[in-house]
Structures are given as C-alpha cells and as structure tokens.
Design an enzyme around this catalytic site. Structure first.
Site, short mmCIF file in Angstrom:
data_model
loop_
_atom_site.label_atom_id
_atom_site.label_comp_id
_atom_site.label_asym_id
_atom_site.label_seq_id
_atom_site.Cartn_x
_atom_site.Cartn_y
_atom_site.Cartn_z
N LYS A 188 -9.72 22.41 42.86
CA LYS A 188 -10.67 23.49 43.16
C LYS A 188 -11.72 22.90 44.09
CE LYS A 188 -14.09 26.49 40.96
NZ LYS A 188 -14.61 26.98 39.66
N LYS A 206 -7.30 26.18 44.45
CA LYS A 206 -8.28 27.23 44.67
C LYS A 206 -9.29 26.79 45.73
CE LYS A 206 -12.04 29.37 42.14
NZ LYS A 206 -12.73 29.50 40.88
C1 PBG Z 1 -16.70 29.01 38.04
C2 PBG Z 1 -15.75 29.86 38.79
C3 PBG Z 1 -15.94 30.28 40.12
C4 PBG Z 1 -14.83 31.07 40.46
C5 PBG Z 1 -13.98 31.11 39.34
N1 PBG Z 1 -14.57 30.33 38.31
C6 PBG Z 1 -17.09 30.10 41.03
C7 PBG Z 1 -17.65 28.77 41.24
O1 PBG Z 1 -17.00 27.74 41.08
O2 PBG Z 1 -18.83 28.75 41.57
C8 PBG Z 1 -14.66 31.71 41.79
C9 PBG Z 1 -13.58 32.72 41.93
C10 PBG Z 1 -13.69 33.60 43.11
O3 PBG Z 1 -14.46 33.37 44.04
O4 PBG Z 1 -12.95 34.60 43.12
N2 PBG Z 1 -16.38 28.57 36.81
#
Ligand code: PBG
Length: 328
Positions: free
Chosen positions: A194, A252
């Site tokens: 991620k 991601k």
């Molecule tokens: C945080 C989380 C995020 C997303 C999913 N889980 C945002 C971040 O890391 O700040 C983002 C998903 C999206 O943008 O659709 N636990």
C-alpha cells in the site's frame, strides 16, 4: 505477409473466442462507508455515486447489489469525532456500531463475504493508522490495539479482516491473536503493498480520517506506507505477509501500480487483490461528467486492465456500475 494478426480480430465471434481476460462480478469487491444513526444516505462530494450509509439504508442497497450478482463487500466506518481518542478504543468497544452492523449484515446475507478494515485511523483523534507519540508513529505499541480490534471484528462475523496500516509484523501478530481466540476460520487480506498515495483523498473526505494538521502530528503517512517509487520493496512485504499467514496479498492503489500487481502475481501463489482507490475512481467519474470520456466504455476498460495485470479480486467503487452494465 504470412502473419496477419488482424485475421483474429475480424469479427466479434473470433474476438470473443480468443479473448484472454474475462471479468465478472465474482471478481469484484464493493466498498461501503457506514455511519451510526438512522435514515442516512449522504453522498460523498468527491466520490459521486458513493454514500455514507446508516445500516437501515445500507441493507436494501446491499440487497440490490446481491441481486445484481455482487458477493463480496468491504465495510469502512465513519466515526463521530467525539468517539475518537489517542488510543482508538472505540475500535473494539462493546457498543461499536460498525461491529453491530457487521453482525446484522451477515445475519441478513449469510452467503456474502464481508471484509473489515483493521487500522486505527477511523478511531484515532490524530488521524493516523497507529499510536502517535512525540511526533512518531509507533509500530509495536499499536499491535495490541489492532489485535483487540481484529478479535472483535471476527466475533462480529466478518469473514476476512483487512489490516491496512502498512506497519511491521501485523499479519503474524493478528493471525496468532485470532487463532488463540478460536477464530481459525477468519481470513486475513493483507494490505501488502500500500503506497503513500495522493489518490486516497475522497476516501479521507468520506471518513474525515486525514492526518490532523496540528503540532506534533506527522502530516503524512510516508513513514509507514510505501514510497511510490519502489517495486522491489513490494517483494519483501509480500514474502513477510506470506510467511506470517496472509490469505490474500493486496496492492493499492491499482491503476497506477499495475506493474506491482503483475510482479506479485508472477512471484507468489496467493490470490492477489488490487484496490482501485477512491481518487482513481473519482478522476474517471469527473472526466465522464465533463463529457470527456464515455463511462460505459472507460470504466470496464479500467477494471479489465487491473484484472489483466494479475489481480484476482478488485476492490472498486464501480462494482455496482459494472454489475449493472454486464447485466444489460
Ligand atoms: C486507511 C485506509 C485508506 C484507504 C483504505 N484504508 C486511506 C489511507 O491510508 O489514508 C483508502 C482507500 C481509497 O482511497 O479508496 N486505513
């Protein structure tokens, strides 16, 4: 010319016969944002077509999605500011509406696969995924909090847990905590690679979960989420998640990281999930609203690309649109 590849593109019948990638609703995971209360369906301005739902409004929406053939959903909680604190205790509180909603949803739709989010940010008054102390995000000290959250989510009925904070040792620690409590059948979808991406904006709007702009609080998530420039590091993360007991590896965002999806698919036997994130979906929606792209053509092409790159499962805000489109 002996070789004329165009011959195999000459009719819809031939094209269909040799098509290499098929994307169905089986592959899609639909995200929902849920809030406490009743009779709420509030559209997220930066993610048109997506809402903050209260459970009573969400259930009929889910029913419509199930009828369209969607089978897997991922649920994110929008938590009231006054319930947030430094240690995110609401994440595993007895009266937590998110946990209660999961139980209701699984009672109503036992056949679906329901995925959770395991991270502190929805519950943290600092807006970070981990404990913040002296301007730092603490790794190990966050683990017991996530373990409590995970066990509570498994008990509530979630089928797959999604530890999303990109810190170290999550999968092994949580696997052990779940097994100790007897939740050996609850799976883990690891957020393996991620990235510290600019494409999460609409999601943070939806949950009001951006890192707080206050003294002593780091302004971004770069000390735990991956550098967008890195690819080999994803292999290190994947190796760790595999050995720690993950059931899925996730990449991601998705569209901007197709090379990473491909790399993990080529090197690992676990199923690969890709998260087509809020910003990636919002930019396509915006172009379509401007009349610059055709939604019914651009949207399936985007999803197909993610599947072709190697994602077995795709988390996308377009899951329902796709299901409606293929149904005709
Ligand atoms: C945080 C989380 C995020 C997303 C999913 N889980 C945002 C971040 O890391 O700040 C983002 C998903 C999206 O943008 O659709 N636990």
């Amino acid at each position: 010319m002996l070789r004329r590849p165009r011959r195999n593109r000459s009719s819809a019948a031939i094209r269909g016969m040799i098509r290499e990638t098929h994307l169905t609703t089986d592959h899609l995971i639909y995200p929902f944002f849920i809030v406490d209360g009743k009779n709420i369906s509030e559209e997220i301005h930066s993610l048109p077509g997506n809402f903050r739902w209260s459970l009573d409004r969400l259930l009929p929406e889910m029913e419509a999605c199930v009828k369209l053939g969607l089978k897997t959903f991922i649920l994110f909680p929008g938590v009231a500011e006054q319930l947030k604190n430094k240690t995110g205790t609401y994440g595993y509180a007895k009266n937590n509406f998110y946990l209660k909603a999961a139980t209701e949803i699984k009672k109503r739709f036992p056949q679906i696969c329901l995925i959770s989010d395991v991270a502190m940010d929805p519950y943290s008054s600092d807006g970070h995924d981990g404990l913040v102390a002296e301007g730092k995000i603490l790794n190990d000290e966050t683990l017991p909090i996530l373990a409590k959250m995970s066990v509570a989510q498994a008990a509530a009925g979630f089928d797959l847990l999604g530890p999303s904070d990109m810190m170290d040792g999550r999968i092994g620690w949580l696997r052990e905590a779940l097994d100790e409590e007897g939740f050996t059948e609850t799976g883990i979808m690891a957020y393996t690679a991620k990235y510290a991406s600019a494409f999460y904006g609409p999601f943070r709007d939806a949950l009001d979960s951006a890192p707080k702009d206050e003294a002593g609080i780091p302004k971004d998530k770069k000390t735990y989420q991956m550098d967008p420039a890195n690819k080999k590091e994803a292999l290190i993360e994947a190796e760790l998640d595999l050995t720690e007991g993950a059931d899925f590896l996730m990449v991601k965002p998705a569209l901007h990281y197709l090379d990473v999806i491909h790399l993990l698919k080529e090197n690992f036997e676990l199923p690969i999930a890709a998260y087509h994130v809020s910003g990636e979906c919002a930019m396509l929606t915006a172009a379509c609203q401007n009349g610059w792209l055709e939604f019914d053509k651009a949207m399936p092409e985007a999803l197909l690309s993610i599947h072709r790159a190697g994602a077995d499962a795709i988390i996308t805000y377009f899951a329902k649109d796709y299901a409606e489109l293929v149904r005709g």
